[in-house]
Design an enzyme around this catalytic site. Structure first.
Site, short mmCIF file in Angstrom:
data_model
loop_
_atom_site.label_atom_id
_atom_site.label_comp_id
_atom_site.label_asym_id
_atom_site.label_seq_id
_atom_site.Cartn_x
_atom_site.Cartn_y
_atom_site.Cartn_z
N CYS A 142 132.23 64.65 49.55
CA CYS A 142 132.45 64.93 48.13
C CYS A 142 131.79 66.26 47.72
CB CYS A 142 131.98 63.76 47.28
SG CYS A 142 132.68 63.78 45.60
N LYS A 163 138.21 63.75 34.80
CA LYS A 163 137.65 63.22 36.03
C LYS A 163 138.73 62.60 36.90
CE LYS A 163 133.90 60.21 37.66
NZ LYS A 163 132.80 59.29 37.26
N SER A 192 135.92 60.14 43.01
CA SER A 192 135.16 60.10 41.77
C SER A 192 134.52 61.47 41.59
CB SER A 192 134.10 59.00 41.81
OG SER A 192 133.33 59.00 40.63
N HIS A 235 135.37 59.38 48.77
CA HIS A 235 134.23 58.55 49.13
C HIS A 235 134.69 57.36 49.98
CE1 HIS A 235 130.93 60.36 46.86
NE2 HIS A 235 131.80 60.60 45.89
N GLU A 237 133.06 55.78 52.03
CA GLU A 237 131.94 54.85 52.22
C GLU A 237 131.75 53.89 51.05
OE1 GLU A 237 130.16 58.00 49.64
OE2 GLU A 237 131.65 57.92 51.25
N ARG A 249 129.02 52.05 33.74
CA ARG A 249 127.91 52.94 33.37
C ARG A 249 128.34 53.97 32.34
NH1 ARG A 249 127.05 57.00 37.87
NH2 ARG A 249 128.91 57.76 36.82
#
Length: 315
Positions: A142, A163, A192, A235, A237, A249
């Protein structure tokens, strides 16, 4: 892992044409085997969560891996106990004279800043340079991938209109590259991020080979042509609930955030997220460890050098 077969069995040639890795009896006898030394330069604020995610990926290889965690000494982490860092992490200065078979550089939540504005940018540049002569192959994730493309090839990032957030489909390119061995034509990986390295710039860089790309999310995976550096913009992972936790969040903070794309059933954030990328993510890390680390690294780590390095299976 490679499969071991008799020296002159006829199917060996067919298997090699199909890009399956085989070794004959002589080569198997000559191979020296030792644990692989893998360093994880963890730039994420939630270090323990990132540790768990990456170790889950790396644990799928049958090879023995010795893991060393590295942290930046130029930034104070507030989301992890100082005792955890002192007990389990080393600084770059402490590892400067060490050599590693593989290095993973994580993402970081600083992508809206210019690279030179990040307080640990000078240290990260030192790590990038050190990796040329002290690491066999480096895997950038990333923001770490964007920063690596900027440092090594001068490719700038740009801010997206909003985003890029969700799980996106990607098409495999250059299927004969071992890093994408076993992949389907299309596969899903989470993203992300607020920035990107333009696909046009990566396509124009002759030192890079593009391995997976998305019409919506842009280039996902590319590599240096010598196999020493990999850059993944998403990502792989991430766990099942990581995007959910990021979404909740941002909602709590009152930030403008859309529901992650292709993630919740019926785009309903009250439902359990769908886990759709785990098998390809495991495959990606296993392929990197096997073909570009284990098969390429010297038995004596001190023999790693920036000069005259070319990826090829170990003889």
């Amino acid at each position: 892992m490679p499969i071991r077969i008799q020296n002159n069995i006829p199917v060996k040639e067919i298997l090699e044409r199909e890009n399956l890795f085989v070794i004959d009896e002589k080569r198997a006898i000559d191979q020296d085997i030792r644990p692989l030394e893998i360093c994880i330069y963890n730039l994420m604020p939630t270090k323990e969560e990132t540790e768990l995610q990456l170790l889950r990926m790396l644990s799928n290889t049958p090879l023995q891996l010795n893991i060393t965690f590295m942290r930046t000494s130029m930034h104070r982490s507030v989301n992890v106990a100082a005792s955890h860092l002192m007990q389990f992490y080393y600084t770059f200065e402490e590892l400067r004279d060490s050599h590693f078979d593989g290095l993973i550089i994580t993402g970081a939540p600083v992508e809206k800043m210019e690279y030179e504005e990040v307080d640990y940018w000078p240290e990260l540049c030192s790590v990038f340079e050190w990796s040329k002569s002290h690491v066999t192959s480096t895997f950038h994730i990333c923001w770490g991938a964007q920063a690596g493309l900027y440092y090594h090839y001068g490719l700038p990032k740009r801010l997206l209109d909003k985003k890029l957030f969700g799980v996106y489909s990607h098409k495999v390119r250059h299927r004969k590259e071992p890093i994408v061995r076993g992949f389907d034509d299309y596969f899903l990986i989470p993203h992300s991020r607020y920035t990107e390295v333009p696909a046009k710039a990566i396509h124009a860089c002759k030192e890079l080979r593009i391995l997976a790309e998305s019409e919506e999310a842009g280039i996902l995976l590319c590599m240096s042509r010598d196999g020493r550096r990999f850059f993944i913009m998403g990502h792989p992972e991430y766990d099942r609930n990581t995007l959910r936790d990021e979404y909740n969040r941002d909602v709590r903070k009152g930030l403008p955030i859309e529901v992650p794309k292709n993630y919740f059933p019926d785009d309903d954030p009250t439902q359990r997220p769908l886990l759709q990328w785990r098998s390809h993510s495991n495959n990606l890390y296993c392929n990197w460890i096997n073909y570009y680390v284990y098969q390429a690294t010297p038995y004596d780590l001190n023999e790693i050098s920036e000069k005259n390095w070319e990826w090829k299976p170990k003889e």
